[in-house]
Design a protein around this motif. Structure first.
Motif, PDB file in Angstrom:
ATOM      1  N   ASP A   1       0.838  -1.201   0.000  1.00 28.16           N
ATOM      2  CA  ASP A   1       0.000   0.000   0.000  1.00 28.16           C
ATOM      3  C   ASP A   1       0.873   1.250   0.000  1.00 28.16           C
ATOM      4  OD1 ASP A   1      -2.359  -1.353  -0.049  1.00 28.16           O
ATOM      5  OD2 ASP A   1      -2.895  -0.977   2.036  1.00 28.16           O
ATOM      6  N   HIS A   2       0.308   2.329  -0.541  1.00 22.44           N
ATOM      7  CA  HIS A   2       1.019   3.607  -0.584  1.00 22.44           C
ATOM      8  C   HIS A   2       1.417   4.055   0.819  1.00 22.44           C
ATOM      9  CE1 HIS A   2       2.181   7.481  -2.216  1.00 22.44           C
ATOM     10  NE2 HIS A   2       1.407   8.090  -1.340  1.00 22.44           N
ATOM     11  N   GLN A   3       0.497   3.882   1.797  1.00 19.81           N
ATOM     12  CA  GLN A   3       0.769   4.251   3.189  1.00 19.81           C
ATOM     13  C   GLN A   3       0.259   3.131   4.096  1.00 19.81           C
ATOM     14  OE1 GLN A   3       2.580   6.669   4.090  1.00 19.81           O
ATOM     15  NE2 GLN A   3       2.570   8.161   2.434  1.00 19.81           N
TER      16      GLN A   3
ATOM     17  N   ALA B   1       5.037  12.225   2.313  1.00 17.41           N
ATOM     18  CA  ALA B   1       5.816  11.467   1.336  1.00 17.41           C
ATOM     19  C   ALA B   1       5.656   9.972   1.565  1.00 17.41           C
ATOM     20  CB  ALA B   1       7.288  11.853   1.433  1.00 17.41           C
ATOM     21  N   GLN B   2       5.873   9.214   0.503  1.00 20.04           N
ATOM     22  CA  GLN B   2       5.947   7.762   0.604  1.00 20.04           C
ATOM     23  C   GLN B   2       7.420   7.358   0.663  1.00 20.04           C
ATOM     24  OE1 GLN B   2       4.225   5.612  -2.664  1.00 20.04           O
ATOM     25  NE2 GLN B   2       4.826   3.610  -1.873  1.00 20.04           N
ATOM     26  N   ILE B   3       7.788   6.622   1.704  1.00 15.25           N
ATOM     27  CA  ILE B   3       9.147   6.091   1.810  1.00 15.25           C
ATOM     28  C   ILE B   3       9.088   4.671   1.262  1.00 15.25           C
ATOM     29  CG2 ILE B   3      11.112   5.718   3.325  1.00 15.25           C
ATOM     30  CD1 ILE B   3      10.104   8.654   3.114  1.00 15.25           C
TER      31      ILE B   3
ATOM     32  N   HIS C   1      17.222  -0.638   7.436  1.00 15.41           N
ATOM     33  CA  HIS C   1      17.136   0.225   8.617  1.00 15.41           C
ATOM     34  C   HIS C   1      17.166   1.700   8.242  1.00 15.41           C
ATOM     35  CE1 HIS C   1      17.152   1.054  12.861  1.00 15.41           C
ATOM     36  NE2 HIS C   1      18.115   1.936  12.675  1.00 15.41           N
ATOM     37  N   THR C   2      18.010   2.055   7.284  1.00 19.24           N
ATOM     38  CA  THR C   2      18.037   3.434   6.798  1.00 19.24           C
ATOM     39  C   THR C   2      17.503   3.447   5.378  1.00 19.24           C
ATOM     40  OG1 THR C   2      19.966   3.958   8.172  1.00 19.24           O
ATOM     41  CG2 THR C   2      19.455   5.465   6.369  1.00 19.24           C
ATOM     42  N   PRO C   3      16.246   3.818   5.191  1.00 19.67           N
ATOM     43  CA  PRO C   3      15.683   3.813   3.838  1.00 19.67           C
ATOM     44  C   PRO C   3      16.325   4.886   2.972  1.00 19.67           C
ATOM     45  CG  PRO C   3      14.117   4.764   5.384  1.00 19.67           C
ATOM     46  CD  PRO C   3      15.267   4.246   6.197  1.00 19.67           C
ATOM     47  N   GLY C   4      16.209   4.715   1.652  1.00 22.09           N
ATOM     48  CA  GLY C   4      16.870   5.658   0.754  1.00 22.09           C
ATOM     49  C   GLY C   4      16.055   6.049  -0.446  1.00 22.09           C
ATOM     50  N   LEU C   5      14.740   5.780  -0.450  1.00 16.87           N
ATOM     51  CA  LEU C   5      13.897   6.074  -1.607  1.00 16.87           C
ATOM     52  C   LEU C   5      12.661   6.851  -1.169  1.00 16.87           C
ATOM     53  CD1 LEU C   5      13.955   2.554  -3.331  1.00 16.87           C
ATOM     54  CD2 LEU C   5      15.440   4.511  -3.841  1.00 16.87           C
ATOM     55  N   ILE C   6      12.461   8.054  -1.726  1.00 20.52           N
ATOM     56  CA  ILE C   6      11.287   8.872  -1.423  1.00 20.52           C
ATOM     57  C   ILE C   6      10.484   9.085  -2.704  1.00 20.52           C
ATOM     58  CG2 ILE C   6      10.412  10.999  -0.389  1.00 20.52           C
ATOM     59  CD1 ILE C   6      13.087  11.509   0.842  1.00 20.52           C
ATOM     60  N   ARG C   7       9.169   9.002  -2.572  1.00 24.37           N
ATOM     61  CA  ARG C   7       8.274   9.291  -3.699  1.00 24.37           C
ATOM     62  C   ARG C   7       7.194  10.265  -3.243  1.00 24.37           C
ATOM     63  NH1 ARG C   7       4.191   4.864  -6.614  1.00 24.37           N
ATOM     64  NH2 ARG C   7       2.567   6.388  -7.135  1.00 24.37           N
ATOM     65  N   LEU C   8       6.994  11.302  -4.044  1.00 20.20           N
ATOM     66  CA  LEU C   8       5.898  12.252  -3.836  1.00 20.20           C
ATOM     67  C   LEU C   8       5.099  12.338  -5.131  1.00 20.20           C
ATOM     68  CD1 LEU C   8       7.194  15.480  -2.009  1.00 20.20           C
ATOM     69  CD2 LEU C   8       5.215  14.110  -1.366  1.00 20.20           C
ATOM     70  N   ASP C   9       3.796  12.124  -5.040  1.00 18.70           N
ATOM     71  CA  ASP C   9       2.920  12.296  -6.192  1.00 18.70           C
ATOM     72  C   ASP C   9       2.312  13.695  -6.117  1.00 18.70           C
ATOM     73  OD1 ASP C   9       3.465   9.688  -6.847  1.00 18.70           O
ATOM     74  OD2 ASP C   9       1.671   8.888  -5.895  1.00 18.70           O
TER      75      ASP C   9
ATOM     76  N   LYS D   1      11.175   0.385  -9.197  1.00 17.35           N
ATOM     77  CA  LYS D   1      11.803   0.636  -7.898  1.00 17.35           C
ATOM     78  C   LYS D   1      10.952   1.544  -7.030  1.00 17.35           C
ATOM     79  CE  LYS D   1      16.508   1.379  -6.243  1.00 17.35           C
ATOM     80  NZ  LYS D   1      17.903   1.648  -6.683  1.00 17.35           N
ATOM     81  N   PHE D   2      10.209   2.457  -7.669  1.00 23.77           N
ATOM     82  CA  PHE D   2       9.376   3.411  -6.933  1.00 23.77           C
ATOM     83  C   PHE D   2       7.891   3.078  -7.053  1.00 23.77           C
ATOM     84  CE2 PHE D   2      13.357   5.621  -7.549  1.00 23.77           C
ATOM     85  CZ  PHE D   2      13.518   6.345  -6.378  1.00 23.77           C
ATOM     86  N   ASN D   3       7.578   1.874  -7.549  1.00 19.35           N
ATOM     87  CA  ASN D   3       6.184   1.425  -7.680  1.00 19.35           C
ATOM     88  C   ASN D   3       5.338   2.407  -8.478  1.00 19.35           C
ATOM     89  OD1 ASN D   3       6.630  -0.904  -6.004  1.00 19.35           O
ATOM     90  ND2 ASN D   3       6.546   0.463  -4.233  1.00 19.35           N
TER      91      ASN D   3
END
Length: 780
Positions: free
Chosen positions: A260-262, A600-602, A609-617, A646-648
């Motif tokens: 899910d997105h969130q 934002a969606q992480i 443990h340390t995420p590295g991908l952010i997506r904003l629609d 990678k970012f769905n």
């Protein structure tokens, strides 16, 4: 006995002293759980509910609207070892959502007090949990830390939870004393809520409490050999007197789809409803004194930066001016000022208000410096242990500190008086209240019937009443659950600093792995892992943005900090000396304004443990686009890859992309990922991805605003002419990029000719000056 809705079935087994919760959405997804109470009764430690227990009475409560959901409930009265102690267990399902609730109640019918240690509404043993069909599950655990600065993130199988080398100095601040920390692998704990994840099936079990009014809540899990999970309310050895009762806060369980997105949304919304949260304030934007001046600050320093804020208002509008620590003689003596503030702070609040800015002030109402006069004048106000010794609130200001006992009425009155005077006499409209954990230390409170959570919650309620409903309040160093519904903003991570890793003279190398100490790395950790809380519970405060060139941060590290702050939507406070800030560094602040203020969606929140991908629609007159960021957390240059998968992203064949910091433009496809080579250590790449439509004009992005699109207020296409209006509420100089299906002949900004460059493939760059509020026409 059974309760069910379209999402869940909840069954009870009196024979085996358990309940079973089974998903109707996810195949082979279920759990079995029991209950437990640990206390001190009749002179000995007791488990009131043994492994086998019986139900003496059942009450069915039809659907009731509780404010956080419509619950159908079974109330079970349990036979206990002590006939003088009544235990009730309430189990409920929300009528319209896949979430179950559990609550323990304990009533003392005896003639003697009972001392409560742990109330465990959920205890899932090994072999009693299945998350989908996988025979070899890939498990991880999202662990939420206790307070603002406490490390939060996902631990995978094989990991070990972080431990510290400086426990005596730091643990009173960071760690809930009743939440254990384990050194063995696959054994993790957390506070208030967490998520046990099965990454192959993308199914999670969200577990936690929906408030911390009554108790601090702890979680503990083992991932191997098979997963187990326990959730308990911290009893704090509080005294339950004869005739009195106590209930835990509602605990909850929910199976969630990790795709899910969130995935946390149902839980976060439930908590928000339970506290009647309406996050309506504007995101705080401004300047803070701390990270340049620290405690070496004077009235003249504040006035010089006020002058700079006013001079910059058209280019970099910073409406909040917040004075941080350094004006008071010692924390605890809030009405005594250092020589650099000969008239106190009231004149500065007046000057700031007259300049049509928001005056802000830092205070730490619950912590006390050992040199404060308060220590000698009111020793009875201070927290002590069972032997009468003053309790440490941790190592701050190069000394071990003390704390107020808020169950002493005069101590609480004093803390509230400080707030009242700051707001109503000095004139501050924004308060940053720091070190709030200090009211909830493990200690012998003067009122032994209150849990630490009750003490802190009632103290924070009193501060809000003293400040009034219109004062904007930021909680810092605060257990998250205690501030819900009371504070407008919450610090969600460690302090930032001008160093990437924790720094302390002579011992910095030894401290490099400390995860809670001030550093840009540690601040970024929770900016990402707690991003889902923004606008659900409050405005997230990521701590300040440092952009000046004379710190130990590299430019790529500054860009990473700016990107994470800008994309996760929280407060934006600059903490450099503005009169001496170079123009190119001010530009980094400018491109974040106005703040995006969206959740934002992480994308890899539960993966590492340390995420590295952010997506904003994002969406406006330009249509829909995706703002995507990837970070290089390695200590050396590395390649970063971007792909729709990678970012769905929606499965479009081709996307246009424009990278913000470099201006690079190209195409991204399902079969052709973008590779940014040799991205510097701790650096970032940020792209705006838009659907490739060669027959239509497409806005590709700009260097005017990080969003690469929100700077456009209107967009019109008329034949071979495009008209667009720039709208950022500040000066707008920069370059926009656009792709046209025809050849452009000229560009005009409010009838003034603009430089336009063809880059091939129908791509044009147009340079703009003083463009805010103006129309740009591009003519074919």
């Amino acid at each position: 006995m059974k309760i069910e809705n379209e999402f869940l079935a909840l069954n009870f087994s009196e024979k085996f002293a358990t309940f079973e919760l089974r998903s109707k959405i996810f195949p082979e997804t279920w759990l079995k759980s029991s209950f437990e109470i640990q206390c001190h009764c009749k002179g000995e430690d007791t488990e009131l509910i043994e492994d086998l227990w019986s139900i003496s009475e059942i009450d069915h409560i039809k659907a009731v609207n509780t404010g956080f959901g419509v619950l159908e409930t079974e109330n079970l009265r349990i036979e206990t070892e002590s006939k003088d102690v009544e235990v009730n267990i309430r189990v409920s399902l929300e009528k319209n959502q896949g979430i179950a609730f559990f609550q323990l109640e304990m009533i003392n019918h005896s003639s003697q007090p009972i001392f409560i240690d742990q109330l465990t509404p959920l205890k899932i043993k090994e072999g009693s949990l299945s998350l989908g069909k996988s025979r070899n599950p890939a498990l991880s655990f999202y662990s939420n830390g206790w307070q603002s600065w406490s490390n939060t993130g996902t631990f995978r199988q094989g990991d070990k939870q972080h431990t510290t080398m400086i426990g005596k100095f730091q643990n009173p601040q960071i760690i809930n004393p009743d939440t254990p920390r384990h050194k063995d692998g696959d054994h993790f704990s957390g506070d208030m809520f967490g998520v046990l994840c099965e990454k192959t099936q993308k199914i999670g079990l969200l577990a936690g409490f929906i408030s911390q009014r009554m108790h601090f809540g702890s979680l503990e899990t083992k991932l191997s050999p098979t997963p187990s999970l326990r959730i308990w309310a911290n009893g704090d050895h509080t005294r339950l007197d004869p005739g009195e009762r106590i209930r835990t806060d509602w605990a909850c369980l929910s199976f969630v789809d990790l795709n899910d997105h969130q995935p946390l949304e149902t839980y976060l919304n439930t908590v928000a409803k339970a506290h009647k949260i309406q996050s309506e304030i504007s995101v705080p934007v401004g300047w803070c004194s701390w990270y340049h001046f620290y405690q070496n600050i004077t009235q003249e320093d504040i006035e010089a930066n006020l002058t700079s804020v006013l001079a910059l208002k058209d280019d970099v509008p910073l409406p909040l001016l917040q004075i941080d620590d350094g004006f008071e003689t010692y924390p605890g003596d809030w009405f005594d000022f250092v020589p650099g503030f000969p008239e106190g702070v009231k004149p500065l609040a007046t000057q700031t208000s007259k300049a049509d800015l928001i005056p802000g002030l830092w205070l730490a109402p619950f912590i006390v410096h050992p040199k404060a006069k308060l220590v000698k004048e009111h020793p009875e106000w201070l927290l002590r242990d069972e032997n009468g010794k003053l309790v440490s609130a941790g190592f701050v200001w190069n000394t071990f500190t003390y704390a107020l006992d808020l169950t002493h009425p005069a101590a609480l009155d004093y803390a509230c008086e400080v707030i009242r005077i700051a707001v109503k006499k000095w004139g501050f409209e924004y308060l940053k209240l720091d070190f709030l954990y200090a009211a909830a230390l493990k200690a012998q409170y003067q009122d032994p019937t209150k849990t630490r959570a009750q003490v802190l919650r009632s103290g924070l309620e009193a501060l809000r009443h003293a400040a009034g409903k219109d004062t904007v309040m930021l909680a810092c160093g605060c257990p998250l659950g205690s501030a819900l519904g009371l504070f407008d903003a919450m610090r969600i991570g460690a302090d930032v600093s001008g160093y990437w890793e924790p720094h302390f003279p002579l011992v910095s190398k030894l401290l490099s792995k400390e995860v809670n100490m001030p550093s840009a790395r540690n601040a970024l950790q929770n900016i990402l892992t707690r991003a889902p809380l923004h606008r659900q519970w409050w405005v997230n405060d990521p701590d300040c943005l440092l952009v000046r060139p004379d710190t130990e941060l590299s430019l790529p590290e500054v860009q990473s900090l700016a990107t994470a702050i800008g994309m996760t939507g929280g407060s934006l406070l600059v903490s450099d000396d503005l009169p001496n800030l170079p123009e190119d560094r001010l530009r980094i602040v400018q491109v974040l304004l106005p703040v995006i203020d969206q959740q934002a969606q992480i994308c890899d929140l539960f993966e590492s443990h340390t995420p590295g991908l952010i997506r904003l629609d994002l969406k406006n007159a330009l249509g829909l686009w995706h703002l995507l960021a990837a970070f290089n957390w390695k200590d050396h240059p590395a390649d970063l890859a971007f792909s729709p998968q990678k970012f769905n992203l929606p499965l479009e064949p081709i996307y246009w992309y424009r990278e913000f910091w470099s201006g690079e433009i190209g195409k991204m496809a399902m079969t052709l990922p973008i590779i940014f080579e040799d991205v510097p250590a701790h650096g970032v790449r940020v792209i705006a991805a838009r659907k490739y439509q060669p027959e239509l004009p497409t806005y590709l992005g700009s260097d005017i605003h990080l969003s690469q699109g929100l700077e456009i207020g209107e967009w019109k296409v008329n034949g071979n002419q495009i008209s667009l209006r720039i709208d950022v509420g500040r000066s707008a100089d920069g370059r926009i990029s656009i792709c046209l299906p025809w050849e452009a002949s000229e560009a005009r900004l409010d009838q003034r000719s603009c430089p336009i460059q063809s880059k091939g493939q129908g791509i044009y760059n147009i340079d703009l000056r003083d463009a805010d509020g103006k129309w740009l026409s591009i003519i074919g």
